[in-house]
Design a protein around this motif. Sequence first.
Motif, PDB file in Angstrom:
ATOM      1  N   PRO A   1      18.112  10.670  -1.501  1.00 32.19           N
ATOM      2  CA  PRO A   1      18.769  10.601  -0.188  1.00 32.19           C
ATOM      3  C   PRO A   1      19.160  11.989   0.314  1.00 32.19           C
ATOM      4  O   PRO A   1      19.488  12.884  -0.478  1.00 32.19           O
ATOM      5  CB  PRO A   1      20.002   9.735  -0.456  1.00 32.19           C
ATOM      6  CG  PRO A   1      20.271   9.877  -1.916  1.00 32.19           C
ATOM      7  CD  PRO A   1      18.935  10.072  -2.571  1.00 32.19           C
TER       8      PRO A   1
ATOM      9  N   ARG B   1      11.719   7.836  -3.023  1.00 32.95           N
ATOM     10  CA  ARG B   1      12.862   7.011  -3.397  1.00 32.95           C
ATOM     11  C   ARG B   1      13.838   7.802  -4.267  1.00 32.95           C
ATOM     12  O   ARG B   1      13.462   8.737  -4.974  1.00 32.95           O
ATOM     13  CB  ARG B   1      12.408   5.747  -4.118  1.00 32.95           C
ATOM     14  CG  ARG B   1      11.729   5.976  -5.442  1.00 32.95           C
ATOM     15  CD  ARG B   1      11.175   4.673  -6.017  1.00 32.95           C
ATOM     16  NE  ARG B   1      12.237   3.729  -6.318  1.00 32.95           N
ATOM     17  CZ  ARG B   1      12.803   3.615  -7.511  1.00 32.95           C
ATOM     18  NH1 ARG B   1      12.423   4.400  -8.506  1.00 32.95           N
ATOM     19  NH2 ARG B   1      13.742   2.726  -7.708  1.00 32.95           N
TER      20      ARG B   1
ATOM     21  N   GLN C   1       9.655   9.779   2.805  1.00 35.63           N
ATOM     22  CA  GLN C   1      10.706  10.201   1.885  1.00 35.63           C
ATOM     23  C   GLN C   1      10.531   9.501   0.549  1.00 35.63           C
ATOM     24  O   GLN C   1      10.250   8.297   0.500  1.00 35.63           O
ATOM     25  CB  GLN C   1      12.083   9.883   2.484  1.00 35.63           C
ATOM     26  CG  GLN C   1      13.255  10.413   1.718  1.00 35.63           C
ATOM     27  CD  GLN C   1      14.550  10.191   2.489  1.00 35.63           C
ATOM     28  OE1 GLN C   1      14.557   9.831   3.664  1.00 35.63           O
ATOM     29  NE2 GLN C   1      15.664  10.411   1.816  1.00 35.63           N
TER      30      GLN C   1
ATOM     31  N   ILE D   1      18.605   8.033   4.164  1.00 38.33           N
ATOM     32  CA  ILE D   1      17.190   7.759   4.434  1.00 38.33           C
ATOM     33  C   ILE D   1      16.911   8.171   5.872  1.00 38.33           C
ATOM     34  O   ILE D   1      17.524   7.647   6.812  1.00 38.33           O
ATOM     35  CB  ILE D   1      16.871   6.273   4.212  1.00 38.33           C
ATOM     36  CG1 ILE D   1      17.237   5.880   2.771  1.00 38.33           C
ATOM     37  CG2 ILE D   1      15.406   5.990   4.487  1.00 38.33           C
ATOM     38  CD1 ILE D   1      17.232   4.398   2.530  1.00 38.33           C
TER      39      ILE D   1
ATOM     40  N   ASP E   1      19.256   3.693  -2.802  1.00 40.32           N
ATOM     41  CA  ASP E   1      19.411   4.988  -2.143  1.00 40.32           C
ATOM     42  C   ASP E   1      20.715   5.045  -1.358  1.00 40.32           C
ATOM     43  O   ASP E   1      21.425   6.055  -1.370  1.00 40.32           O
ATOM     44  CB  ASP E   1      18.232   5.243  -1.194  1.00 40.32           C
ATOM     45  CG  ASP E   1      17.003   5.775  -1.916  1.00 40.32           C
ATOM     46  OD1 ASP E   1      17.142   6.134  -3.098  1.00 40.32           O
ATOM     47  OD2 ASP E   1      15.928   5.808  -1.316  1.00 40.32           O
ATOM     48  N   THR E   2      21.017   3.955  -0.663  1.00 39.25           N
ATOM     49  CA  THR E   2      22.241   3.916   0.146  1.00 39.25           C
ATOM     50  C   THR E   2      23.480   4.010  -0.730  1.00 39.25           C
ATOM     51  O   THR E   2      24.434   4.730  -0.406  1.00 39.25           O
ATOM     52  CB  THR E   2      22.278   2.622   0.971  1.00 39.25           C
ATOM     53  OG1 THR E   2      21.082   2.525   1.762  1.00 39.25           O
ATOM     54  CG2 THR E   2      23.475   2.603   1.904  1.00 39.25           C
TER      55      THR E   2
ATOM     56  N   LEU F   1      15.743   0.902  -1.125  1.00 39.76           N
ATOM     57  CA  LEU F   1      16.549   1.299   0.032  1.00 39.76           C
ATOM     58  C   LEU F   1      18.031   1.076  -0.249  1.00 39.76           C
ATOM     59  O   LEU F   1      18.877   1.920   0.088  1.00 39.76           O
ATOM     60  CB  LEU F   1      16.125   0.509   1.272  1.00 39.76           C
ATOM     61  CG  LEU F   1      14.728   0.766   1.836  1.00 39.76           C
ATOM     62  CD1 LEU F   1      14.504  -0.096   3.078  1.00 39.76           C
ATOM     63  CD2 LEU F   1      14.537   2.231   2.174  1.00 39.76           C
TER      64      LEU F   1
END
Length: 492
Positions: A427, A424, A422, A150, A181-182, A178
């Motif tokens: 990444p 979702r 950005q 991100i 994505d990580t 978030l």
Amino acid sequence: MAAEAAGPLARLSAWLGDYRFGLRVREVGQVASVGDGIVWIVGLPSAAMDDLVTFEDGSRAVVFDLGRELLGAVLLHESDTLSAGTRAWLTQRSLHIPVGDGLLGRAVDPLGFPLDGQPAPESQGRRRLESRSPPIVARDFVHRPLYTGIKVIDTLVPIGKGQRQLIVGDEGLGRSSLALDTVIHQRGKGVYCVYVLIGQKRSSVVQTIETLRHYEALSYTTVVVAEAAALPGLKHLAPFAGCAIAEYWMEQGRDTLVIYDDLSAHARNYRELSLLLKRPPGREAYPGDIFSVHARLLERSTCLNAAHGGGSMTALPIVETQQGEIAAYVPTNLISITDGQIYLDRALFVSGVRPAIDIGRSVSRIGGAAQHPAVKREATSMKLAYLQFLELETFTRFGARLEASMENIIRSGRVLRELLKQDRLVPLSIECQMAWLVAFNDGHLNAVDPKDLPPLLSQLEKGACRSGLNLSDSREAWQKSVRSWLGSSENA
């Protein structure tokens, strides 16, 4: 025949020789009442906190409250026949969960039982759910970056391996996105992930697992689930189970990431249990030890030194706010425990800024020490410049006239805000982020209309992926490549 009979006779003689007469005592308790996931027991005077209790109908519970007359236990498994008068025994064991690589790609409950319809996972051992955090002498400084993919986080609010970074915001602002994505971005990076789902609807649980499977992230991820319909005791144990699974890999020298989604639901569940156990309520009706519960959970996340394997466990706890009230009891507790927070703002979300991260309220207290020198060099003054832009932009809403230098700051800030947007589940590698950082700092994007930035960003990302450049290359090499990638656009 005599030789064959000698074997059993010898074993019988040995058993008789070791046999000793003595009084055998076993404590037997009795259920006084049961309801709402809590069982009150009479007897069992030698019981201690966190001891396991079994009942004659097959139910199980863990000791949670020691009273003068009654013993309070939280049910982990409840049969339909459990009622007052049922006998209970202590098992002399504490709660354990199977750990090991066999849990990768699996969905389990907080006790390690599979929830995906497959056989029980093969374990390489068992580990206590509650254990002491690593001592100071076993810890190392956070010195390696954990990239989330991100842009706004990796550049302005960086996270290091072994850090505890809180994700805080109202419901529906993308906190779980978030975290997902990580996890997705860790593919191929040697990071084992544990995703803990606490008190969520079954549809949300299924959607999360399917998302991880779709993006090929389930192969290095374990999902620990205590859904909304689970017993309160299981929901309380869920984050500790996920921590124990990740802790095993950390002690094997591996890098791990654990997501607690979310600790607000965990705190509410703990408040429910405490009130049912007749513990005195404190602020916002939470028990006084709620801080201790979350502290002993998050303190287990750290970076170990080389003498202890060199593994790490990065924690991303998620907490919910109401109407953006960051000063509420549980959020402030977690902010004081963790090493920084990522704050999601509803006003930004409504205005179309995604992810809706408020740079002014978000901070990483130690992630900058783990940031790669090349990225740190490009992003050092970016956060301050962006905050200055946000402050100046408020004056333009009142029709204030600004100097040319101020207008340049506002123009550059608007470009940066567009760059940090950005979608979702998309990444970006750190090399792709390095490309736009160099392009922005060298002024290649300042004259571009913010609406025309997406194709240029796509061009930079494709160029960075194909070039083979990495962060160890010189800035001159990056500048030359960026100019070539943007050459066609500049000529046009």
